[in-house]
Write a protein that holds these residues in place. Structure first.
Motif, PDB file in Angstrom:
ATOM      1  N   THR A  35       1.021  -1.270   0.183  1.00  0.00           N
ATOM      2  CA  THR A  35       0.076   0.404   0.016  1.00  0.00           C
ATOM      3  C   THR A  35       1.123   1.044   0.411  1.00  0.00           C
ATOM      4  N   THR A  36       2.034   0.526  -0.520  1.00  0.00           N
ATOM      5  CA  THR A  36       3.444   2.543  -0.152  1.00  0.00           C
ATOM      6  C   THR A  36       3.838   2.091  -1.951  1.00  0.00           C
ATOM      7  N   MET A  37       3.943   3.606  -2.413  1.00  0.00           N
ATOM      8  CA  MET A  37       4.859   3.863  -2.889  1.00  0.00           C
ATOM      9  C   MET A  37       5.109   5.255  -3.131  1.00  0.00           C
ATOM     10  N   VAL A  38       7.033   4.729  -4.100  1.00  0.00           N
ATOM     11  CA  VAL A  38       7.729   5.658  -4.106  1.00  0.00           C
ATOM     12  C   VAL A  38       7.866   6.770  -5.411  1.00  0.00           C
ATOM     13  N   VAL A  39       7.544   7.602  -5.783  1.00  0.00           N
ATOM     14  CA  VAL A  39       7.872   7.754  -6.819  1.00  0.00           C
ATOM     15  C   VAL A  39       8.955   8.762  -7.134  1.00  0.00           C
ATOM     16  N   THR A  40      10.066   9.127  -7.904  1.00  0.00           N
ATOM     17  CA  THR A  40      10.922   9.314  -8.010  1.00  0.00           C
ATOM     18  C   THR A  40      10.751  10.706  -9.589  1.00  0.00           C
ATOM     19  N   TYR A  41      11.074  12.021  -9.328  1.00  0.00           N
ATOM     20  CA  TYR A  41      10.907  12.409 -10.472  1.00  0.00           C
ATOM     21  C   TYR A  41      11.667  13.461 -11.061  1.00  0.00           C
ATOM     22  N   THR A  42      12.177  14.478 -11.357  1.00  0.00           N
ATOM     23  CA  THR A  42      12.786  16.007 -11.602  1.00  0.00           C
ATOM     24  C   THR A  42      11.269  16.576 -12.247  1.00  0.00           C
ATOM     25  N   ILE A  43      11.378  17.679 -11.097  1.00  0.00           N
ATOM     26  CA  ILE A  43      10.271  18.901 -11.925  1.00  0.00           C
ATOM     27  C   ILE A  43      10.724  20.384 -12.859  1.00  0.00           C
ATOM     28  N   THR A  44      10.393  20.973 -13.441  1.00  0.00           N
ATOM     29  CA  THR A  44      10.865  22.653 -13.817  1.00  0.00           C
ATOM     30  C   THR A  44      10.446  23.150 -13.704  1.00  0.00           C
ATOM     31  N   LEU A  45       9.885  23.964 -12.686  1.00  0.00           N
ATOM     32  CA  LEU A  45       8.983  24.977 -12.456  1.00  0.00           C
ATOM     33  C   LEU A  45       8.911  26.235 -12.872  1.00  0.00           C
ATOM     34  N   ASN A  46       8.253  26.512 -12.985  1.00  0.00           N
ATOM     35  CA  ASN A  46       7.399  27.771 -13.925  1.00  0.00           C
ATOM     36  C   ASN A  46       6.420  29.299 -13.436  1.00  0.00           C
ATOM     37  N   GLY A  47       7.101  30.296 -12.387  1.00  0.00           N
ATOM     38  CA  GLY A  47       6.344  30.635 -11.388  1.00  0.00           C
ATOM     39  C   GLY A  47       7.162  31.827 -10.661  1.00  0.00           C
ATOM     40  N   PHE A  48       6.346  31.671  -9.342  1.00  0.00           N
ATOM     41  CA  PHE A  48       7.103  32.994  -8.499  1.00  0.00           C
ATOM     42  C   PHE A  48       6.037  32.711  -7.249  1.00  0.00           C
ATOM     43  N   THR A  49       7.247  33.129  -5.999  1.00  0.00           N
ATOM     44  CA  THR A  49       6.385  32.613  -4.673  1.00  0.00           C
ATOM     45  C   THR A  49       6.018  35.094  -4.406  1.00  0.00           C
ATOM     46  N   SER A  50       4.641  34.569  -3.941  1.00  0.00           N
ATOM     47  CA  SER A  50       4.477  35.966  -3.510  1.00  0.00           C
ATOM     48  C   SER A  50       4.630  35.829  -1.954  1.00  0.00           C
ATOM     49  N   ASN A  51       5.402  37.057  -1.273  1.00  0.00           N
ATOM     50  CA  ASN A  51       4.980  36.671  -0.073  1.00  0.00           C
ATOM     51  C   ASN A  51       4.622  38.091   0.655  1.00  0.00           C
ATOM     52  N   GLY A  52       4.309  38.802  -0.141  1.00  0.00           N
ATOM     53  CA  GLY A  52       3.085  40.223   0.795  1.00  0.00           C
ATOM     54  C   GLY A  52       4.685  40.926   0.877  1.00  0.00           C
ATOM     55  N   ALA A  53       4.881  40.931   2.077  1.00  0.00           N
ATOM     56  CA  ALA A  53       6.092  42.201   1.947  1.00  0.00           C
ATOM     57  C   ALA A  53       7.819  41.765   1.523  1.00  0.00           C
ATOM     58  N   GLY A  54       7.930  40.681   0.945  1.00  0.00           N
ATOM     59  CA  GLY A  54       9.169  40.699  -0.010  1.00  0.00           C
ATOM     60  C   GLY A  54       9.223  40.337  -1.064  1.00  0.00           C
ATOM     61  N   GLY A  55       7.738  40.826  -1.886  1.00  0.00           N
ATOM     62  CA  GLY A  55       7.451  40.826  -3.279  1.00  0.00           C
ATOM     63  C   GLY A  55       7.985  39.054  -3.962  1.00  0.00           C
ATOM     64  N   ALA A  56       7.637  39.749  -4.894  1.00  0.00           N
ATOM     65  CA  ALA A  56       7.743  38.331  -5.396  1.00  0.00           C
ATOM     66  C   ALA A  56       9.236  37.628  -5.741  1.00  0.00           C
ATOM     67  N   GLN A  57       9.295  36.195  -5.754  1.00  0.00           N
ATOM     68  CA  GLN A  57      10.726  35.738  -5.916  1.00  0.00           C
ATOM     69  C   GLN A  57      10.866  34.678  -7.392  1.00  0.00           C
ATOM     70  N   PRO A  58      11.569  34.176  -8.317  1.00  0.00           N
ATOM     71  CA  PRO A  58      10.564  33.562  -9.101  1.00  0.00           C
ATOM     72  C   PRO A  58      11.104  32.071  -8.865  1.00  0.00           C
TER      73      PRO A  58
END
Length: 124
Positions: free
Chosen positions: A70-93
């Motif tokens: 009942t357990t599955m391990v998934v390995t992969y690579t991920i390439t992200l396109n976007g940013f984080t926005s924490n309000g005070a610090g602005g957006a970071q890719p």
């Protein structure tokens, strides 16, 4: 079965991209543990982090699954396109280089949930 296993990870990331936080939260076990280059995150800290993301797109590569009961391990690579926005610090890719990842899923009464996740620093 392999297609179903691969779809699970894609559904998770589709929900993160769509900011479907109810589904993302249901996909993470209450005792979830994530390991990132910046430290260990529990369920609540992981949800808090994802909620700051504006994920515009992603690509999964080198996806491999290993089922053991009942357990599955998934390995992969991920390439992200976007940013984080924490309000005070602005957006970071978000990191745009492929990042090696591993998710451990467990089949429970309510369905498959992620119980652990690891993000490695890219070797590039």
């Amino acid at each position: 079965m392999a297609i179903t296993r691969r779809v699970l990870e894609r559904v998770f990331w589709n929900n993160v991209q769509a900011a479907n936080w109810v589904e993302v939260e249901h996909a993470l076990a209450s005792n979830y543990s994530g390991e990132t280059p910046s430290g260990t995150l529990d369920h609540d800290a992981t949800m808090e982090q994802y909620r700051t993301w504006q994920l515009k797109g992603y690509t999964l590569g080198d996806l491999k699954t290993e089922l053991n009961g009942t357990t599955m391990v998934v390995t992969y690579t991920i390439t992200l396109n976007g940013f984080t926005s924490n309000g005070a610090g602005g957006a970071q890719p978000l990191p745009s280089a492929p990042q090696p990842m591993m998710t451990v899923w467990q089949q429970q009464k309510a369905g498959w949930v992620a119980i652990a996740h690891s993000v490695s620093l890219s070797q590039q």
